[in-house]
Design an enzyme around this catalytic site. Structure first.
Site, PDB file in Angstrom:
ATOM      1  N   HIS A 242     -26.071  10.451  44.691  1.00  0.00           N
ATOM      2  CA  HIS A 242     -25.891  11.695  45.445  1.00  0.00           C
ATOM      3  C   HIS A 242     -25.750  12.871  44.500  1.00  0.00           C
ATOM      4  O   HIS A 242     -25.150  12.774  43.423  1.00  0.00           O
ATOM      5  CB  HIS A 242     -24.696  11.595  46.402  1.00  0.00           C
ATOM      6  CG  HIS A 242     -23.350  11.423  45.746  1.00  0.00           C
ATOM      7  ND1 HIS A 242     -22.581  12.487  45.314  1.00  0.00           N
ATOM      8  CD2 HIS A 242     -22.624  10.300  45.469  1.00  0.00           C
ATOM      9  CE1 HIS A 242     -21.448  12.034  44.801  1.00  0.00           C
ATOM     10  NE2 HIS A 242     -21.438  10.708  44.878  1.00  0.00           N
TER      11      HIS A 242
ATOM     12  N   ASP B 147     -24.536  15.814  45.652  1.00  0.00           N
ATOM     13  CA  ASP B 147     -23.439  16.693  46.067  1.00  0.00           C
ATOM     14  C   ASP B 147     -22.161  16.297  45.336  1.00  0.00           C
ATOM     15  O   ASP B 147     -21.973  15.124  44.963  1.00  0.00           O
ATOM     16  CB  ASP B 147     -23.216  16.643  47.589  1.00  0.00           C
ATOM     17  CG  ASP B 147     -22.929  15.253  48.132  1.00  0.00           C
ATOM     18  OD1 ASP B 147     -21.996  15.106  48.941  1.00  0.00           O
ATOM     19  OD2 ASP B 147     -23.649  14.302  47.742  1.00  0.00           O
TER      20      ASP B 147
ATOM     21  N   ASP C 149     -18.974  11.711  39.007  1.00  0.00           N
ATOM     22  CA  ASP C 149     -19.183  11.378  40.421  1.00  0.00           C
ATOM     23  C   ASP C 149     -20.160  12.370  41.030  1.00  0.00           C
ATOM     24  O   ASP C 149     -19.721  13.322  41.664  1.00  0.00           O
ATOM     25  CB  ASP C 149     -17.812  11.397  41.132  1.00  0.00           C
ATOM     26  CG  ASP C 149     -17.891  11.047  42.615  1.00  0.00           C
ATOM     27  OD1 ASP C 149     -16.928  11.328  43.338  1.00  0.00           O
ATOM     28  OD2 ASP C 149     -18.926  10.504  43.057  1.00  0.00           O
TER      29      ASP C 149
ATOM     30  N   GLU D 196     -23.247  12.704  50.443  1.00  0.00           N
ATOM     31  CA  GLU D 196     -22.494  11.450  50.333  1.00  0.00           C
ATOM     32  C   GLU D 196     -21.007  11.707  50.547  1.00  0.00           C
ATOM     33  O   GLU D 196     -20.315  10.939  51.214  1.00  0.00           O
ATOM     34  CB  GLU D 196     -22.720  10.794  48.962  1.00  0.00           C
ATOM     35  CG  GLU D 196     -22.107   9.403  48.840  1.00  0.00           C
ATOM     36  CD  GLU D 196     -20.614   9.409  48.485  1.00  0.00           C
ATOM     37  OE1 GLU D 196     -20.151  10.415  47.875  1.00  0.00           O
ATOM     38  OE2 GLU D 196     -19.914   8.438  48.821  1.00  0.00           O
TER      39      GLU D 196
ATOM     40  N   GLU E  78     -22.336   4.921  41.465  1.00  0.00           N
ATOM     41  CA  GLU E  78     -21.056   5.607  41.624  1.00  0.00           C
ATOM     42  C   GLU E  78     -20.166   5.218  40.440  1.00  0.00           C
ATOM     43  O   GLU E  78     -20.426   4.226  39.762  1.00  0.00           O
ATOM     44  CB  GLU E  78     -20.392   5.187  42.940  1.00  0.00           C
ATOM     45  CG  GLU E  78     -21.084   5.688  44.201  1.00  0.00           C
ATOM     46  CD  GLU E  78     -20.716   7.129  44.578  1.00  0.00           C
ATOM     47  OE1 GLU E  78     -20.141   7.849  43.738  1.00  0.00           O
ATOM     48  OE2 GLU E  78     -20.994   7.530  45.726  1.00  0.00           O
TER      49      GLU E  78
ATOM     50  N   HIS F 182     -13.044  13.459  41.560  1.00  0.00           N
ATOM     51  CA  HIS F 182     -12.328  14.335  42.504  1.00  0.00           C
ATOM     52  C   HIS F 182     -11.132  15.043  41.878  1.00  0.00           C
ATOM     53  O   HIS F 182     -10.455  15.801  42.579  1.00  0.00           O
ATOM     54  CB  HIS F 182     -11.875  13.601  43.773  1.00  0.00           C
ATOM     55  CG  HIS F 182     -12.988  13.086  44.629  1.00  0.00           C
ATOM     56  ND1 HIS F 182     -12.903  12.932  45.989  1.00  0.00           N
ATOM     57  CD2 HIS F 182     -14.239  12.664  44.318  1.00  0.00           C
ATOM     58  CE1 HIS F 182     -14.030  12.450  46.465  1.00  0.00           C
ATOM     59  NE2 HIS F 182     -14.868  12.265  45.473  1.00  0.00           N
TER      60      HIS F 182
END
Lengths: 424, 424
Positions: free
Chosen positions: A101, A103, A134, A168, A192, A392
């Protein structure tokens, strides 16, 4: 194979700077939801230098909304393209989807970052920035693998379908759109950030919201009311018991090092409006894990029954049952047999490249792998070079060595899985 | 005395409509904080028809802020006057303060009211509207008592000091200002809504805020974090134990019918920001009751020690102690000896008017009585015609009969307490 591996290793050393710069450019393009186009353009540019068929399209909100697996905060994706690059095989081999992904989640409070959150700064062999782990490092490891194979003149039999999807982090609309468009393969990989662990099983998850009612009264005579906070604490304790019960069932050896394989997280509690009043409403929001082999509907039923039992033992709850809602994204669980050929292939190539057994675990979070498994019926493994703990978070980083290691493993895995003609 | 009582009863019957209209006009003027002036003008108009010295002033924010007893969300009171009317006695008698507040709490959600919240509508002997019970009915019972005594030619020996103050609902700045201006008397009455019960003791109260910390983590691996919600639940349980301990000490017979004499109310709980994250901060706000004979500082100390003990049994709390703050208004507790002459006087007059023993209790909420007791050193009783249960709620109402009964009791009480010359 040994010769091809050595060629791939040499190619990766010679193209180390190129790979690093590509990752840096990707990270420096902040591709949070609705802002993916610029980063996708960099992907398209990289693909155009390879001999792949490039497919770029904006997922269609109307079509997606009719699909039961669709979840997104938005209902249209104008300006947010998916990108697929297909390296056509010469035929007679197994195909593979390399899914990733584009995003990233928002960077959060800038004060918590040492550098600019999209710096791409490199220190001590680590590159920093939101999305580097990520999972832009994972996307670049695909691109390096494909380019290496191409430039070394290795002709794969099976197709390689590279996917750089949106959404995602928001519920999977990008991968779902690619599946609805028809992309299928004999296996799928998602890079991932696993710290180079191999996840043949992935936890699913979904968000719940529970409203707990009380009865208002003046705080000086609080016994005339019913505190929704006290009642909410009962609900939370019950949910903790449910979590214990659900996890006691888990006997999968893949979870032996995981303290709580399928947790139920209480993420938000909010209730009451005035210090001098007994609170009459509390909202609880959280995330419920779904076991790899579990159906989402069954997990939801268990939560519903857990709350239902409260109404049978507490007369307040009988009159004022808690209200349960499911909202936001759902991540389907996924699993592949440990003896599956695809699993054997990846594990073998890991061992060959690294010289050790890989750590094989079940993932603690959901990915688009659940969609690919359930909707695409494609055996899927999650494995990637990013650092799980910093995804994150501020000061997200990747160890560049791992990205290139992953690229080597992926390239050799493609050769084994898709097959090659005998070469001179 | 008997003759004067009969005259007063007759006067009240003849002036029933006048009293009702006065209350209605007061209620129809929404005197929430900052908007008291219009309602105070009605009070001034009523006073000007009596032979009282009227004193109108805007409390001075600067002076008040230097006073340790000052609490208010605002620091200046321009446009928000206090009103005092002094009925000078002829000398040689005991004086009395008749204290009441003109401010009302906001009406809240209009949908929850049957009529307009400031309607003053009358049905079945009840008048409806925000403030009618808390406590404009109480103010009108004072004005009726004073006017009756005046028009009947009864000459009191001691001074009667009528006070219509601002800011009772916000922390007492109006009453404090009147005390700092120098108003003192031998006794004080406050006609807050007690359902005609007599409160010689009043609970004090204050607001607390507690921050409980956790450690963030992804919800799928919640065991890597520390849930501030779980920790907050421990704090709340501890507070519940503290409340039990504090209340076990209360052996005052006045509290025998009160389930929890000095409650600790948890009013607001708010923590966490994301369903998929372990919450790292929870805020708790509430109201702590203070016993009539207790010092506020001692109650605060007990709360502090309660939280301190947590740090001794839980290593997380040791490293991350909860943070305790006191904020907003504080209502000082108050108490008067049950055998005090002032208490005897009011109880006697109640009995004479109603024909029954009054219900004597300790009040479950704070009033300006604590300030009058502690700062003014004036023995204070809380007694009024309003309906306790509907204060601050939608469809607040008062039973008009009770207001006139209270006026009769107050008028006769003034005669007994302040004394009269022997009359022909």
């Amino acid at each position: 194979m040994k010769e091809m591996r050595e060629q791939i290793q040499k190619w990766l050393e010679e193209h180390r700077e190129e790979g690093t710069v590509l990752l840096q450019r990707l990270v420096q393009s902040p591709s949070i939801a609705k802002n993916e186009a610029k980063a996708q353009a960099i992907i398209i540019e990289a693909l155009s230098k390879m001999n792949v068929q490039v497919d770029v399209w904006e997922p269609d909100g109307k079509t997606l909304q009719e699909n039961p697996y669709f979840y997104s905060p938005r209902d249209q994706f104008t300006g947010s393209p998916n990108v697929v690059g297909v390296l056509r095989g010469i035929g007679g081999g197994r195909s593979i989807i390399l899914n990733g992904h584009i995003d990233v989640v928002p960077e959060g409070d800038h004060d918590q970052w040492s550098d600019d959150p999209y710096s791409g700064a490199i220190r001590d062999g680590k590159m920093y920035g939101r999305g580097v782990t990520d999972m832009k490092g994972g996307l670049v490891s695909y691109l390096l693998a494909i380019k290496a194979i191409q430039q070394l003149g290795i002709k794969l039999k099976g197709d390689v379908i590279f996917q750089s999807v949106i959404e995602e982090e928001s519920g999977g609309a990008g991968t779902l759109s690619a599946l609805l468009k028809g992309y299928r393969a004999d296996a799928a990989l998602i890079t991932e950030p696993t710290n180079m662990r191999i996840f043949p099983k992935q936890q699913g998850s979904m968000w719940f919201r529970i409203f707990v009612k009380g009865r208002s009264a003046h705080g000086g005579t609080r016994y005339e009311g019913v505190s929704a906070v006290e009642k909410a604490m009962t609900v939370i304790n019950d949910i903790r018991n449910l979590e214990t019960k659900r996890n006691q069932r888990i006997d999968d050896p893949l979870y032996k090092n995981t303290p709580i394989p399928i947790p139920i997280n209480i993420g938000v509690v909010s209730g009451g409006t005035w210090p001098s009043s007994v609170p009459d409403l509390v909202k609880i929001e959280g995330r419920m894990g779904v076991a790899p082999n579990e159906k989402i509907a069954d997990a939801q039923n268990e939560m519903r029954q857990c709350l239902q039992q409260l109404t049978e033992v507490d007369s307040w709850f009988k009159e004022h049952p808690p209200i349960l809602e499911w909202f936001g994204g759902q991540w389907l669980p996924g699993s592949i047999d440990l003896e599956h050929e695809w699993m054997n292939t990846l594990v073998y190539q890991y061992r060959e490249a690294i010289g050790e057994e890989p750590v094989i675990e079940a993932s603690p979070w959901g990915t688009d792998g659940g969609l690919i498994t359930e909707v695409g019926k494609i055996p899927t493994i999650v494995f990637g070079p990013g650092v799980t703990e910093v995804a994150h978070y501020p000061d997200e980083y990747i160890k560049l060595d791992k990205m290139f290691q992953a690229a080597e493993i992926i390239a050799c895995t493609l050769i084994q899985w898709c097959g090659v003609n005998d070469r001179k």
